[in-house]
Design an enzyme around this catalytic site. Sequence first.
Site, mmCIF file in Angstrom:
data_model
loop_
_atom_site.group_PDB
_atom_site.id
_atom_site.type_symbol
_atom_site.label_atom_id
_atom_site.label_comp_id
_atom_site.label_asym_id
_atom_site.label_seq_id
_atom_site.Cartn_x
_atom_site.Cartn_y
_atom_site.Cartn_z
ATOM 1 N N ILE A 189 1.868 2.357 7.457
ATOM 2 C CA ILE A 189 0.973 3.103 8.556
ATOM 3 C C ILE A 189 0.872 2.359 9.936
ATOM 4 O O ILE A 189 0.262 2.832 10.952
ATOM 5 C CB ILE A 189 -0.142 3.900 7.912
ATOM 6 C CG1 ILE A 189 -1.295 3.012 7.768
ATOM 7 C CG2 ILE A 189 0.060 4.995 6.979
ATOM 8 C CD1 ILE A 189 -2.445 3.353 7.247
ATOM 9 N N ASP A 190 0.748 0.947 9.797
ATOM 10 C CA ASP A 190 0.287 0.169 10.776
ATOM 11 C C ASP A 190 1.333 -0.029 12.086
ATOM 12 O O ASP A 190 1.351 -0.590 13.192
ATOM 13 C CB ASP A 190 0.022 -1.387 10.310
ATOM 14 C CG ASP A 190 -1.353 -1.323 9.620
ATOM 15 O OD1 ASP A 190 -2.234 -0.454 9.672
ATOM 16 O OD2 ASP A 190 -1.289 -2.281 8.700
ATOM 17 N N GLU A 241 -10.142 -1.291 12.531
ATOM 18 C CA GLU A 241 -10.877 -2.155 11.332
ATOM 19 C C GLU A 241 -10.786 -3.664 11.805
ATOM 20 O O GLU A 241 -11.615 -4.676 11.402
ATOM 21 C CB GLU A 241 -10.359 -1.943 10.373
ATOM 22 C CG GLU A 241 -8.994 -2.333 9.807
ATOM 23 C CD GLU A 241 -8.487 -2.004 8.243
ATOM 24 O OE1 GLU A 241 -9.200 -1.520 7.585
ATOM 25 O OE2 GLU A 241 -7.331 -1.936 8.184
ATOM 26 N N GLY A 281 0.818 -1.421 0.148
ATOM 27 C CA GLY A 281 -0.040 -0.033 -0.007
ATOM 28 C C GLY A 281 0.773 1.334 -0.184
ATOM 29 O O GLY A 281 1.969 1.312 0.426
ATOM 30 N N LEU A 307 -7.984 8.068 3.598
ATOM 31 C CA LEU A 307 -7.427 9.425 3.995
ATOM 32 C C LEU A 307 -6.133 9.184 4.781
ATOM 33 O O LEU A 307 -5.433 9.934 4.845
ATOM 34 C CB LEU A 307 -8.728 10.153 4.556
ATOM 35 C CG LEU A 307 -9.761 10.659 3.809
ATOM 36 C CD1 LEU A 307 -10.680 11.092 4.597
ATOM 37 C CD2 LEU A 307 -9.219 11.821 2.816
#
Length: 362
Positions: free
Chosen positions: A134-135, A230, A10, A279
């Site tokens: 980003i995790d 999530e 990603g 976003l």
Amino acid sequence: MKIGILTSGGDCPGLNAVIRGFAKYVYNNIPKAEIIGISDGYGGLINGEAKPLKESDFSGILNVGGTILGTSRQPFKQMTVEDQNGESRLDMMKKNYKKLGLDLLVTLGGAGTHKTAGLLSENGLNVIGIPKTIDNDIYGTDVTFGFHTAVDIATECIDRIHTTAASHGRTMLIEIMGNKVGWLTLYSGIAGGADIILIPEIPYDPEEVVKTVKHRIEKGKAFNIIAIAEGAMSKEESKMKKQERLEKRGGDATATNSLARYIAQEADVETRVVVPGHLQRGGNPSPYDRLLSTEMGSFAGKLAKDGMYGTTVAMENNAITYNRLSAIAGRMKFVPEDHQMIEVARSIGITFGDGKKFKEIR
């Protein structure tokens, strides 16, 4: 020295800043080095899609989001599966590595990217990885580039939801990215002033969540902010297989909507779900991530100069270092239940839906 570089998985704020930091180190410290940009991640290496890059190609990209190289996802499980010609994706990558005349491959990516980088290293290719996600879930590094920018964005989302929640007296569930780990939800939830934080590492009890909502209402708090990853799941769901969870949630991939309906019914409150989605991973990197990306990129250049292959860049105790790919590939960094930030959150009254209090984990 001929170096191939690719971005895989990603997109993430800071990719271009890392590419720039690496290139600037190489051009300033490795005589006659040539950088080959590989298009769209491992897909470009599989298909032989690459082109030489000029020094000017790396100018003006420090603060630009996305990646100038393009990116894609290539499932690790498919890397060694042979096609009708008896050739695997691994075979094709090895072949194109040699065809391009590469001395080194630099890969920017997350957990899956590092697994493939480790596989390539095991098969004789010179590889250096740089941890992107980003995790913040890559094992062996305290932080990954892109994480802090995502925390900033997710926190701003929670901040903005606060005003509408307060105005309408609603219970708002903000679904934060993080399918397997809860670092982003934990940090943005605390920074955004969430009342309840739900992460994959701590399965929640829906009744405890409702109890917290009711308790706040009884204390005169008309609204509630719930930051939910999530990948968060209830204690019941944590014992189920993926398909069983999907059926229990009525086809929803995440627990957010079903939990919102349960809260609305049991606590008799108006609930809303907000999903910031992509976003959180788009846009320009924060100043912190520009600094971190430049540091990691330039250090990868040093590893290249020193011939330190089969490695990946890492940050440990605020010091830049490296790990062996063989030591970290395939491993994931989860949020420990006794992590300092979990304790901080509990100490100020934030609940994780598990019924535990601050004093119980001291």
